[in-house]
Design an enzyme around this catalytic site. Structure first.
Site, PDB file in Angstrom:
ATOM      1  N   HIS A   1       0.816  -1.226   0.000  1.00 29.57           N
ATOM      2  CA  HIS A   1       0.000   0.000   0.000  1.00 29.57           C
ATOM      3  C   HIS A   1       0.852   1.280   0.000  1.00 29.57           C
ATOM      4  O   HIS A   1       0.716   2.089  -0.934  1.00 29.57           O
ATOM      5  CB  HIS A   1      -1.010  -0.044   1.151  1.00 29.57           C
TER       6      HIS A   1
ATOM      7  N   HIS B   1       3.690   7.032   5.263  1.00 32.67           N
ATOM      8  CA  HIS B   1       2.482   7.701   5.763  1.00 32.67           C
ATOM      9  C   HIS B   1       1.681   6.905   6.800  1.00 32.67           C
ATOM     10  O   HIS B   1       0.968   7.491   7.606  1.00 32.67           O
ATOM     11  CB  HIS B   1       1.573   8.155   4.609  1.00 32.67           C
ATOM     12  N   ASP B   2       1.792   5.578   6.796  1.00 27.20           N
ATOM     13  CA  ASP B   2       1.035   4.785   7.779  1.00 27.20           C
ATOM     14  C   ASP B   2       1.918   4.209   8.887  1.00 27.20           C
ATOM     15  O   ASP B   2       1.435   3.425   9.710  1.00 27.20           O
ATOM     16  CB  ASP B   2       0.270   3.644   7.076  1.00 27.20           C
TER      17      ASP B   2
ATOM     18  N   GLU C   1       0.765   5.662  12.420  1.00 25.56           N
ATOM     19  CA  GLU C   1      -0.612   5.251  12.702  1.00 25.56           C
ATOM     20  C   GLU C   1      -0.715   3.750  12.985  1.00 25.56           C
ATOM     21  O   GLU C   1      -1.483   3.325  13.848  1.00 25.56           O
ATOM     22  CB  GLU C   1      -1.492   5.620  11.498  1.00 25.56           C
ATOM     23  N   ASP C   2       0.048   2.967  12.290  1.00 27.91           N
ATOM     24  CA  ASP C   2      -0.167   1.513  12.318  1.00 27.91           C
ATOM     25  C   ASP C   2       0.994   0.670  12.853  1.00 27.91           C
ATOM     26  O   ASP C   2       0.878  -0.558  12.911  1.00 27.91           O
ATOM     27  CB  ASP C   2      -0.513   1.007  10.903  1.00 27.91           C
TER      28      ASP C   2
ATOM     29  N   ASP D   1      -3.451   8.402  -1.255  1.00 29.49           N
ATOM     30  CA  ASP D   1      -3.881   7.379  -0.280  1.00 29.49           C
ATOM     31  C   ASP D   1      -5.326   6.973  -0.576  1.00 29.49           C
ATOM     32  O   ASP D   1      -5.668   5.786  -0.654  1.00 29.49           O
ATOM     33  CB  ASP D   1      -3.750   7.973   1.125  1.00 29.49           C
TER      34      ASP D   1
HETATM   35  N1  LIG Z   1      -9.571  -0.651   0.718  1.00 31.46           N
HETATM   36  C1  LIG Z   1      -8.792  -1.364   1.543  1.00 31.46           C
HETATM   37  N2  LIG Z   1      -8.261  -0.758   2.660  1.00 31.46           N
HETATM   38  C2  LIG Z   1      -7.475  -1.495   3.472  1.00 31.46           C
HETATM   39  C3  LIG Z   1      -7.194  -2.856   3.186  1.00 31.46           C
HETATM   40  N3  LIG Z   1      -6.364  -3.307   4.176  1.00 31.46           N
HETATM   41  C4  LIG Z   1      -6.129  -2.291   4.992  1.00 31.46           C
HETATM   42  N4  LIG Z   1      -6.796  -1.181   4.595  1.00 31.46           N
HETATM   43  C5  LIG Z   1      -6.774   0.120   5.293  1.00 31.46           C
HETATM   44  O1  LIG Z   1      -7.994   0.262   5.983  1.00 31.46           O
HETATM   45  C6  LIG Z   1      -8.284   1.680   6.133  1.00 31.46           C
HETATM   46  C7  LIG Z   1      -9.754   1.877   5.792  1.00 31.46           C
HETATM   47  O2  LIG Z   1     -10.525   1.106   6.661  1.00 31.46           O
HETATM   48  P1  LIG Z   1     -11.401   1.769   7.789  1.00 31.46           P
HETATM   49  O3  LIG Z   1     -12.105   0.686   8.544  1.00 31.46           O
HETATM   50  O4  LIG Z   1     -12.240   2.840   7.171  1.00 31.46           O
HETATM   51  O5  LIG Z   1     -10.372   2.529   8.724  1.00 31.46           O
HETATM   52  P2  LIG Z   1      -9.509   2.035   9.969  1.00 31.46           P
HETATM   53  O6  LIG Z   1      -8.803   0.779   9.572  1.00 31.46           O
HETATM   54  O7  LIG Z   1      -8.591   3.199  10.179  1.00 31.46           O
HETATM   55  O8  LIG Z   1     -10.438   1.844  11.123  1.00 31.46           O
HETATM   56  C8  LIG Z   1      -7.346   2.441   5.212  1.00 31.46           C
HETATM   57  O9  LIG Z   1      -6.458   3.108   6.093  1.00 31.46           O
HETATM   58  P3  LIG Z   1      -5.573   4.377   5.667  1.00 31.46           P
HETATM   59  O10 LIG Z   1      -4.701   4.006   4.525  1.00 31.46           O
HETATM   60  O11 LIG Z   1      -4.938   4.880   6.904  1.00 31.46           O
HETATM   61  O12 LIG Z   1      -6.549   5.473   5.076  1.00 31.46           O
HETATM   62  P4  LIG Z   1      -7.880   6.158   5.597  1.00 31.46           P
HETATM   63  O13 LIG Z   1      -8.988   5.339   5.051  1.00 31.46           O
HETATM   64  O14 LIG Z   1      -7.854   6.139   7.111  1.00 31.46           O
HETATM   65  O15 LIG Z   1      -7.837   7.504   5.039  1.00 31.46           O
HETATM   66  C9  LIG Z   1      -6.702   1.319   4.374  1.00 31.46           C
HETATM   67  O16 LIG Z   1      -5.367   1.566   4.012  1.00 31.46           O
HETATM   68  C10 LIG Z   1      -7.765  -3.471   2.029  1.00 31.46           C
HETATM   69  O17 LIG Z   1      -7.576  -4.636   1.727  1.00 31.46           O
HETATM   70  N5  LIG Z   1      -8.555  -2.674   1.245  1.00 31.46           N
HETATM   71 MN   LIG Z   2      -2.856   4.657   3.885  1.00 35.80          MN
END
Ligand SMILES: Nc1nc2c(ncn2[C@@H]2O[C@H](COP(=O)(O)OP(=O)(O)O)[C@@H](OP(=O)(O)OP(=O)(O)O)[C@H]2O)c(=O)[nH]1
Ligand SMILES: [Mn+2]
Length: 179
Positions: A35, A61-62, A65-66, A122
């Site tokens: 990602h 960027h993550d 956070e992660d 993102d």
């Molecule tokens: N579409 C998708 N997303 C996935 C997958 N695996 C992990 N993610 C991550 O999950 C986040 C979106 O899921 P949510 O349930 O809305 O958020 P959360 O994990 O922060 O609770 C994104 O975080 P983020 O990158 O920090 O972005 P943001 O949505 O917080 O802006 C995304 O990168 C996947 O298989 N598909």
């Molecule tokens: Mn991200």
């Protein structure tokens, strides 16, 4: 540019080690590092972005956070500017999810140009990922709600990068989501 290549590789390696044990939520449990690398690649390949700090921040960027990464660590490794961009795109995970999502919408407007670029890429990556397959445990409704929320964020990032914004707009159109 030549001196930037080793720096970018250093950054990618740092992120890969930090995300080492993390997987995406897709059924194949793709390595998480796909990602952040993909987000940086969208910026470079599709957004025409050459600013090394933005590309580094995209790769990182993550991490805060992660993973166990701290801003101090990023600052010491990659400098104040890169650490600041990552800080701008990092959610406060101590907040309840609803509030966190609302904060992203509100903060989008006040971000730096560099942070806005990372945010756009993102979202573009995550929305394409949602079109590719539904994350484990997600319903179609939840995926659609993510599109609706992402549109609210992207609306506030307008005027940052035409190419990326056009591609996002197209994805929202396909889902009948207003931006
Ligand atoms: N579409 C998708 N997303 C996935 C997958 N695996 C992990 N993610 C991550 O999950 C986040 C979106 O899921 P949510 O349930 O809305 O958020 P959360 O994990 O922060 O609770 C994104 O975080 P983020 O990158 O920090 O972005 P943001 O949505 O917080 O802006 C995304 O990168 C996947 O298989 N598909
Ligand atoms: Mn991200």
């Amino acid at each position: 540019m030549s001196s930037e290549l080793p720096l970018l590789l250093e950054t990618i390696n740092f992120a890969a080690e930090k995300h080492r044990n993390q997987r995406r939520k897709d059924p194949d449990a793709t390595p998480y590092i796909n990602h952040p690398i993909g987000v940086a690649r969208i910026l470079s390949h599709e957004g025409g972005v050459t600013d090394i700090e933005v590309l580094q921040a995209a790769v990182l960027h993550d991490t805060v956070e992660d993973t166990d990464t701290t801003f101090e660590e990023l600052e010491a490794m990659f400098g104040n500017k890169v650490a600041k961009i990552v800080q701008e795109v990092t959610d406060d995970k101590t907040l309840p999810k609803q509030e966190r999502k609302l904060q992203q919408v509100e903060h989008a407007l006040h971000c730096s140009h560099q942070a806005k670029l990372v945010k756009l890429a993102d979202k573009l990556y995550n929305l394409r990922d949602l079109n590719r397959c539904t994350p484990e445990g997600w319903t179609a409704v939840r995926a659609q709600e993510y599109f609706v929320w992402a549109a609210q964020v992207v609306k506030r990032l307008r005027g940052t990068n035409t190419a990326l914004e056009e591609k996002l707009l197209q994805l929202f159109k396909e889902r009948d989501v207003d931006m």
